[in-house]
Design a protein around this motif. Structure first.
Motif, PDB file in Angstrom:
ATOM      1  N   UNK A  24     -13.784  -6.373 -19.887  1.00  0.00           N
ATOM      2  CA  UNK A  24     -13.458  -7.159 -20.889  1.00  0.00           C
ATOM      3  C   UNK A  24     -12.354  -8.565 -20.512  1.00  0.00           C
ATOM      4  N   UNK A  25     -11.932  -9.127 -21.487  1.00  0.00           N
ATOM      5  CA  UNK A  25     -10.914 -10.563 -20.840  1.00  0.00           C
ATOM      6  C   UNK A  25      -9.782  -9.951 -21.393  1.00  0.00           C
ATOM      7  N   UNK A  26      -9.002  -9.569 -19.803  1.00  0.00           N
ATOM      8  CA  UNK A  26      -7.627  -9.557 -20.545  1.00  0.00           C
ATOM      9  C   UNK A  26      -6.903  -9.375 -18.778  1.00  0.00           C
ATOM     10  N   UNK A  27      -5.745  -8.982 -18.689  1.00  0.00           N
ATOM     11  CA  UNK A  27      -5.179  -9.389 -17.599  1.00  0.00           C
ATOM     12  C   UNK A  27      -5.300  -8.628 -16.673  1.00  0.00           C
ATOM     13  N   UNK A  28      -5.865  -8.520 -15.638  1.00  0.00           N
ATOM     14  CA  UNK A  28      -5.712  -7.185 -14.529  1.00  0.00           C
ATOM     15  C   UNK A  28      -4.946  -6.781 -14.261  1.00  0.00           C
ATOM     16  N   UNK A  29      -4.671  -5.395 -14.353  1.00  0.00           N
ATOM     17  CA  UNK A  29      -3.206  -4.514 -13.973  1.00  0.00           C
ATOM     18  C   UNK A  29      -4.052  -3.403 -13.385  1.00  0.00           C
ATOM     19  N   UNK A  30      -4.369  -3.403 -11.926  1.00  0.00           N
ATOM     20  CA  UNK A  30      -4.519  -2.976 -10.578  1.00  0.00           C
ATOM     21  C   UNK A  30      -4.040  -2.447 -10.606  1.00  0.00           C
ATOM     22  N   UNK A  31      -3.639  -0.975 -10.442  1.00  0.00           N
ATOM     23  CA  UNK A  31      -1.947  -0.115 -10.054  1.00  0.00           C
ATOM     24  C   UNK A  31      -1.336  -0.207  -8.635  1.00  0.00           C
ATOM     25  N   UNK A  32      -0.098  -1.057  -8.997  1.00  0.00           N
ATOM     26  CA  UNK A  32       0.753  -0.958  -7.179  1.00  0.00           C
ATOM     27  C   UNK A  32       1.779   0.719  -6.998  1.00  0.00           C
ATOM     28  N   UNK A  33       1.595   1.010  -6.285  1.00  0.00           N
ATOM     29  CA  UNK A  33       2.869   2.194  -5.576  1.00  0.00           C
ATOM     30  C   UNK A  33       3.884   0.870  -4.595  1.00  0.00           C
ATOM     31  N   UNK A  34       4.781   1.712  -4.906  1.00  0.00           N
ATOM     32  CA  UNK A  34       6.147   1.046  -4.102  1.00  0.00           C
ATOM     33  C   UNK A  34       7.106   2.019  -3.809  1.00  0.00           C
ATOM     34  N   UNK A  35       7.142   2.019  -2.113  1.00  0.00           N
ATOM     35  CA  UNK A  35       8.550   3.226  -2.018  1.00  0.00           C
ATOM     36  C   UNK A  35       9.191   2.128  -1.008  1.00  0.00           C
ATOM     37  N   UNK A  36      10.328   2.544  -1.145  1.00  0.00           N
ATOM     38  CA  UNK A  36      11.527   1.759  -0.757  1.00  0.00           C
ATOM     39  C   UNK A  36      12.893   2.717   0.115  1.00  0.00           C
ATOM     40  N   UNK A  37      13.744   2.307   0.685  1.00  0.00           N
ATOM     41  CA  UNK A  37      14.681   2.636   1.567  1.00  0.00           C
ATOM     42  C   UNK A  37      15.303   1.496   1.366  1.00  0.00           C
ATOM     43  N   UNK A  38      16.485   1.703   2.336  1.00  0.00           N
ATOM     44  CA  UNK A  38      18.104   0.905   1.860  1.00  0.00           C
ATOM     45  C   UNK A  38      18.068  -0.665   2.564  1.00  0.00           C
ATOM     46  N   UNK A  39      16.907  -1.038   3.691  1.00  0.00           N
ATOM     47  CA  UNK A  39      15.629  -2.033   3.519  1.00  0.00           C
ATOM     48  C   UNK A  39      15.037  -2.504   3.999  1.00  0.00           C
ATOM     49  N   UNK A  40      13.979  -1.221   3.467  1.00  0.00           N
ATOM     50  CA  UNK A  40      12.903  -2.161   3.536  1.00  0.00           C
ATOM     51  C   UNK A  40      11.730  -1.904   2.064  1.00  0.00           C
ATOM     52  N   UNK A  57      -9.769  -9.429 -10.738  1.00  0.00           N
ATOM     53  CA  UNK A  57      -9.288  -8.478 -10.853  1.00  0.00           C
ATOM     54  C   UNK A  57      -7.770  -8.845  -9.772  1.00  0.00           C
ATOM     55  N   UNK A  58      -7.534  -9.292  -9.668  1.00  0.00           N
ATOM     56  CA  UNK A  58      -6.210 -10.116  -9.270  1.00  0.00           C
ATOM     57  C   UNK A  58      -5.106  -9.856 -10.352  1.00  0.00           C
ATOM     58  N   UNK A  59      -3.941  -9.276 -10.172  1.00  0.00           N
ATOM     59  CA  UNK A  59      -2.826  -9.262 -11.071  1.00  0.00           C
ATOM     60  C   UNK A  59      -2.056  -9.692 -10.745  1.00  0.00           C
ATOM     61  N   UNK A  60      -0.743 -10.778 -11.754  1.00  0.00           N
ATOM     62  CA  UNK A  60      -0.342 -11.591 -11.333  1.00  0.00           C
ATOM     63  C   UNK A  60       1.009 -11.003 -10.027  1.00  0.00           C
ATOM     64  N   UNK A  61       1.241  -9.871 -10.108  1.00  0.00           N
ATOM     65  CA  UNK A  61       2.489  -8.886  -9.507  1.00  0.00           C
ATOM     66  C   UNK A  61       1.445  -9.099  -7.306  1.00  0.00           C
ATOM     67  N   UNK A 214     -12.264   0.988 -14.681  1.00  0.00           N
ATOM     68  CA  UNK A 214     -10.644   1.415 -15.257  1.00  0.00           C
ATOM     69  C   UNK A 214     -10.105   1.304 -13.943  1.00  0.00           C
ATOM     70  N   UNK A 215     -10.420   0.700 -12.962  1.00  0.00           N
ATOM     71  CA  UNK A 215      -9.261   0.643 -12.186  1.00  0.00           C
ATOM     72  C   UNK A 215      -8.591  -0.847 -12.447  1.00  0.00           C
ATOM     73  N   UNK A 216      -9.396  -1.649 -13.051  1.00  0.00           N
ATOM     74  CA  UNK A 216      -8.929  -2.959 -13.057  1.00  0.00           C
ATOM     75  C   UNK A 216      -7.508  -2.574 -13.866  1.00  0.00           C
ATOM     76  N   UNK A 217      -7.933  -1.757 -14.757  1.00  0.00           N
ATOM     77  CA  UNK A 217      -7.066  -1.467 -16.143  1.00  0.00           C
ATOM     78  C   UNK A 217      -6.084  -0.923 -16.059  1.00  0.00           C
TER      79      UNK A 217
END
Length: 292
Positions: A24-40, A57-61, A214-217
């Motif tokens: 389907x023609x739509x903006x790709x939204x593959x998952x992104x996971x984030x982990x943070x600490x005070x300086x990373x 497949x490439x999301x703007x993010x 499904x992954x792309x969505x």
């Protein structure tokens, strides 16, 4: 073809089959996971390691993350095979004293013969391969037949973009380590995977289209179900290729967190789903992992 190109494209639910219908023609939204600490800050994305032309497949993010990343971490820091590749194959990929014809039954050999005949590959050239190496070769034939480009992987795209931007690219593993992982599996585990690859050869070319779409969505339901099935049916393979390596990836991510800056981690998509996934391991270790 290097192991990092073989196994991460082929093994355990990372296959993507023929595109029977367009995405389907739509903006790709593959998952992104984030982990943070005070300086990373670490952004984690999954990769499909062999992609067909024309799949958006490439999301703007992702472009935004690369624009501020201080480092990129892939499974391997280079896709060039080592100089000793031939020696590795001869030492660990060949077993003329235990040919496949002595390990597989008549029905399994017939299935293998059918696959090879479709690609004009003589059975004699395959019979001396160890099961793990035969499995990789068959799976590679499958993907090429389905129209996938060995040079079109998402990890390759990310490395190319990082190189253009002057971002250092590091690897969690070495080629030799990955090669040893596969070749070091018990022979019965190797045979289990080879047998299943032969049996499911035709179905695998189409069934896993849903995983990619499904992954792309941003939907991981299909991949989770496939990973759970592999864990159940190919327990030894799953333990070696996923559980043990995911622990190693989590160790590496912790090392990155001990420093500072922004990093992008991009390893095979299958490493991010299920109870033994990278996010689950990190949360068990006391980190907060956010999916965006």
């Amino acid at each position: 073809m290097a192991f990092g190109q073989w196994i991460r494209r082929i093994a355990a639910g990372l296959l993507v089959g023929t595109m029977a219908t367009p995405l389907a023609a739509q903006t790709p939204e593959p998952p992104i996971w984030v982990i943070e600490d005070d300086n990373s800050t670490i952004y984690m994305i999954g990769t499909v390691h062999m992609m067909r032309d024309g799949v958006d497949w490439e999301s703007p993010q992702l472009a935004e993350i690369l624009g501020r990343a201080d480092s990129v971490w892939l499974e391997l820091d280079s896709f060039d095979p080592p100089e000793n590749l031939f020696g590795l194959i001869m030492a660990s990929g060949m077993s003329p004293d235990r040919p496949l014809s002595s390990l597989l039954d008549d029905e399994e050999m017939s299935g293998l013969q059918t696959i090879l005949d479709e690609h004009g590959v003589p059975l004699d050239s395959f019979d001396g391969l160890r099961p793990w190496y035969a499995y990789l070769q068959i799976s590679a034939l499958m993907l090429v037949e389905a129209g996938f480009d060995p040079q079109g992987g998402i990890d390759m795209h990310i490395k190319d973009r990082a190189d253009e931007l002057g971002i250092p690219v590091m690897g969690f593993e070495t080629f030799e380590e990955q090669f040893e992982t596969l070749s070091g599996m018990d022979e019965e585990v190797q045979l289990d995977v080879l047998r299943q690859t032969i049996i499911e050869y035709e179905d695998a070319k189409t069934e896993l289209v849903d995983e990619l779409e499904s992954w792309i969505d941003g939907d991981l339901t299909t991949l989770k179900a496939e990973t759970a099935e592999i864990a159940h049916e190919l327990e030894g393979f799953y333990e070696v290729l996923f559980v043990e390596r995911n622990q190693g990836f989590a160790d590496g991510i912790e090392d990155i967190l001990s420093g500072k800056g922004t990093a992008l981690v991009a390893v095979g998509l299958g490493h991010y789903v299920g109870p033994d996934s990278i996010p689950e391991i990190l949360e068990e270790r006391g980190y907060t992992v956010e999916r965006r």
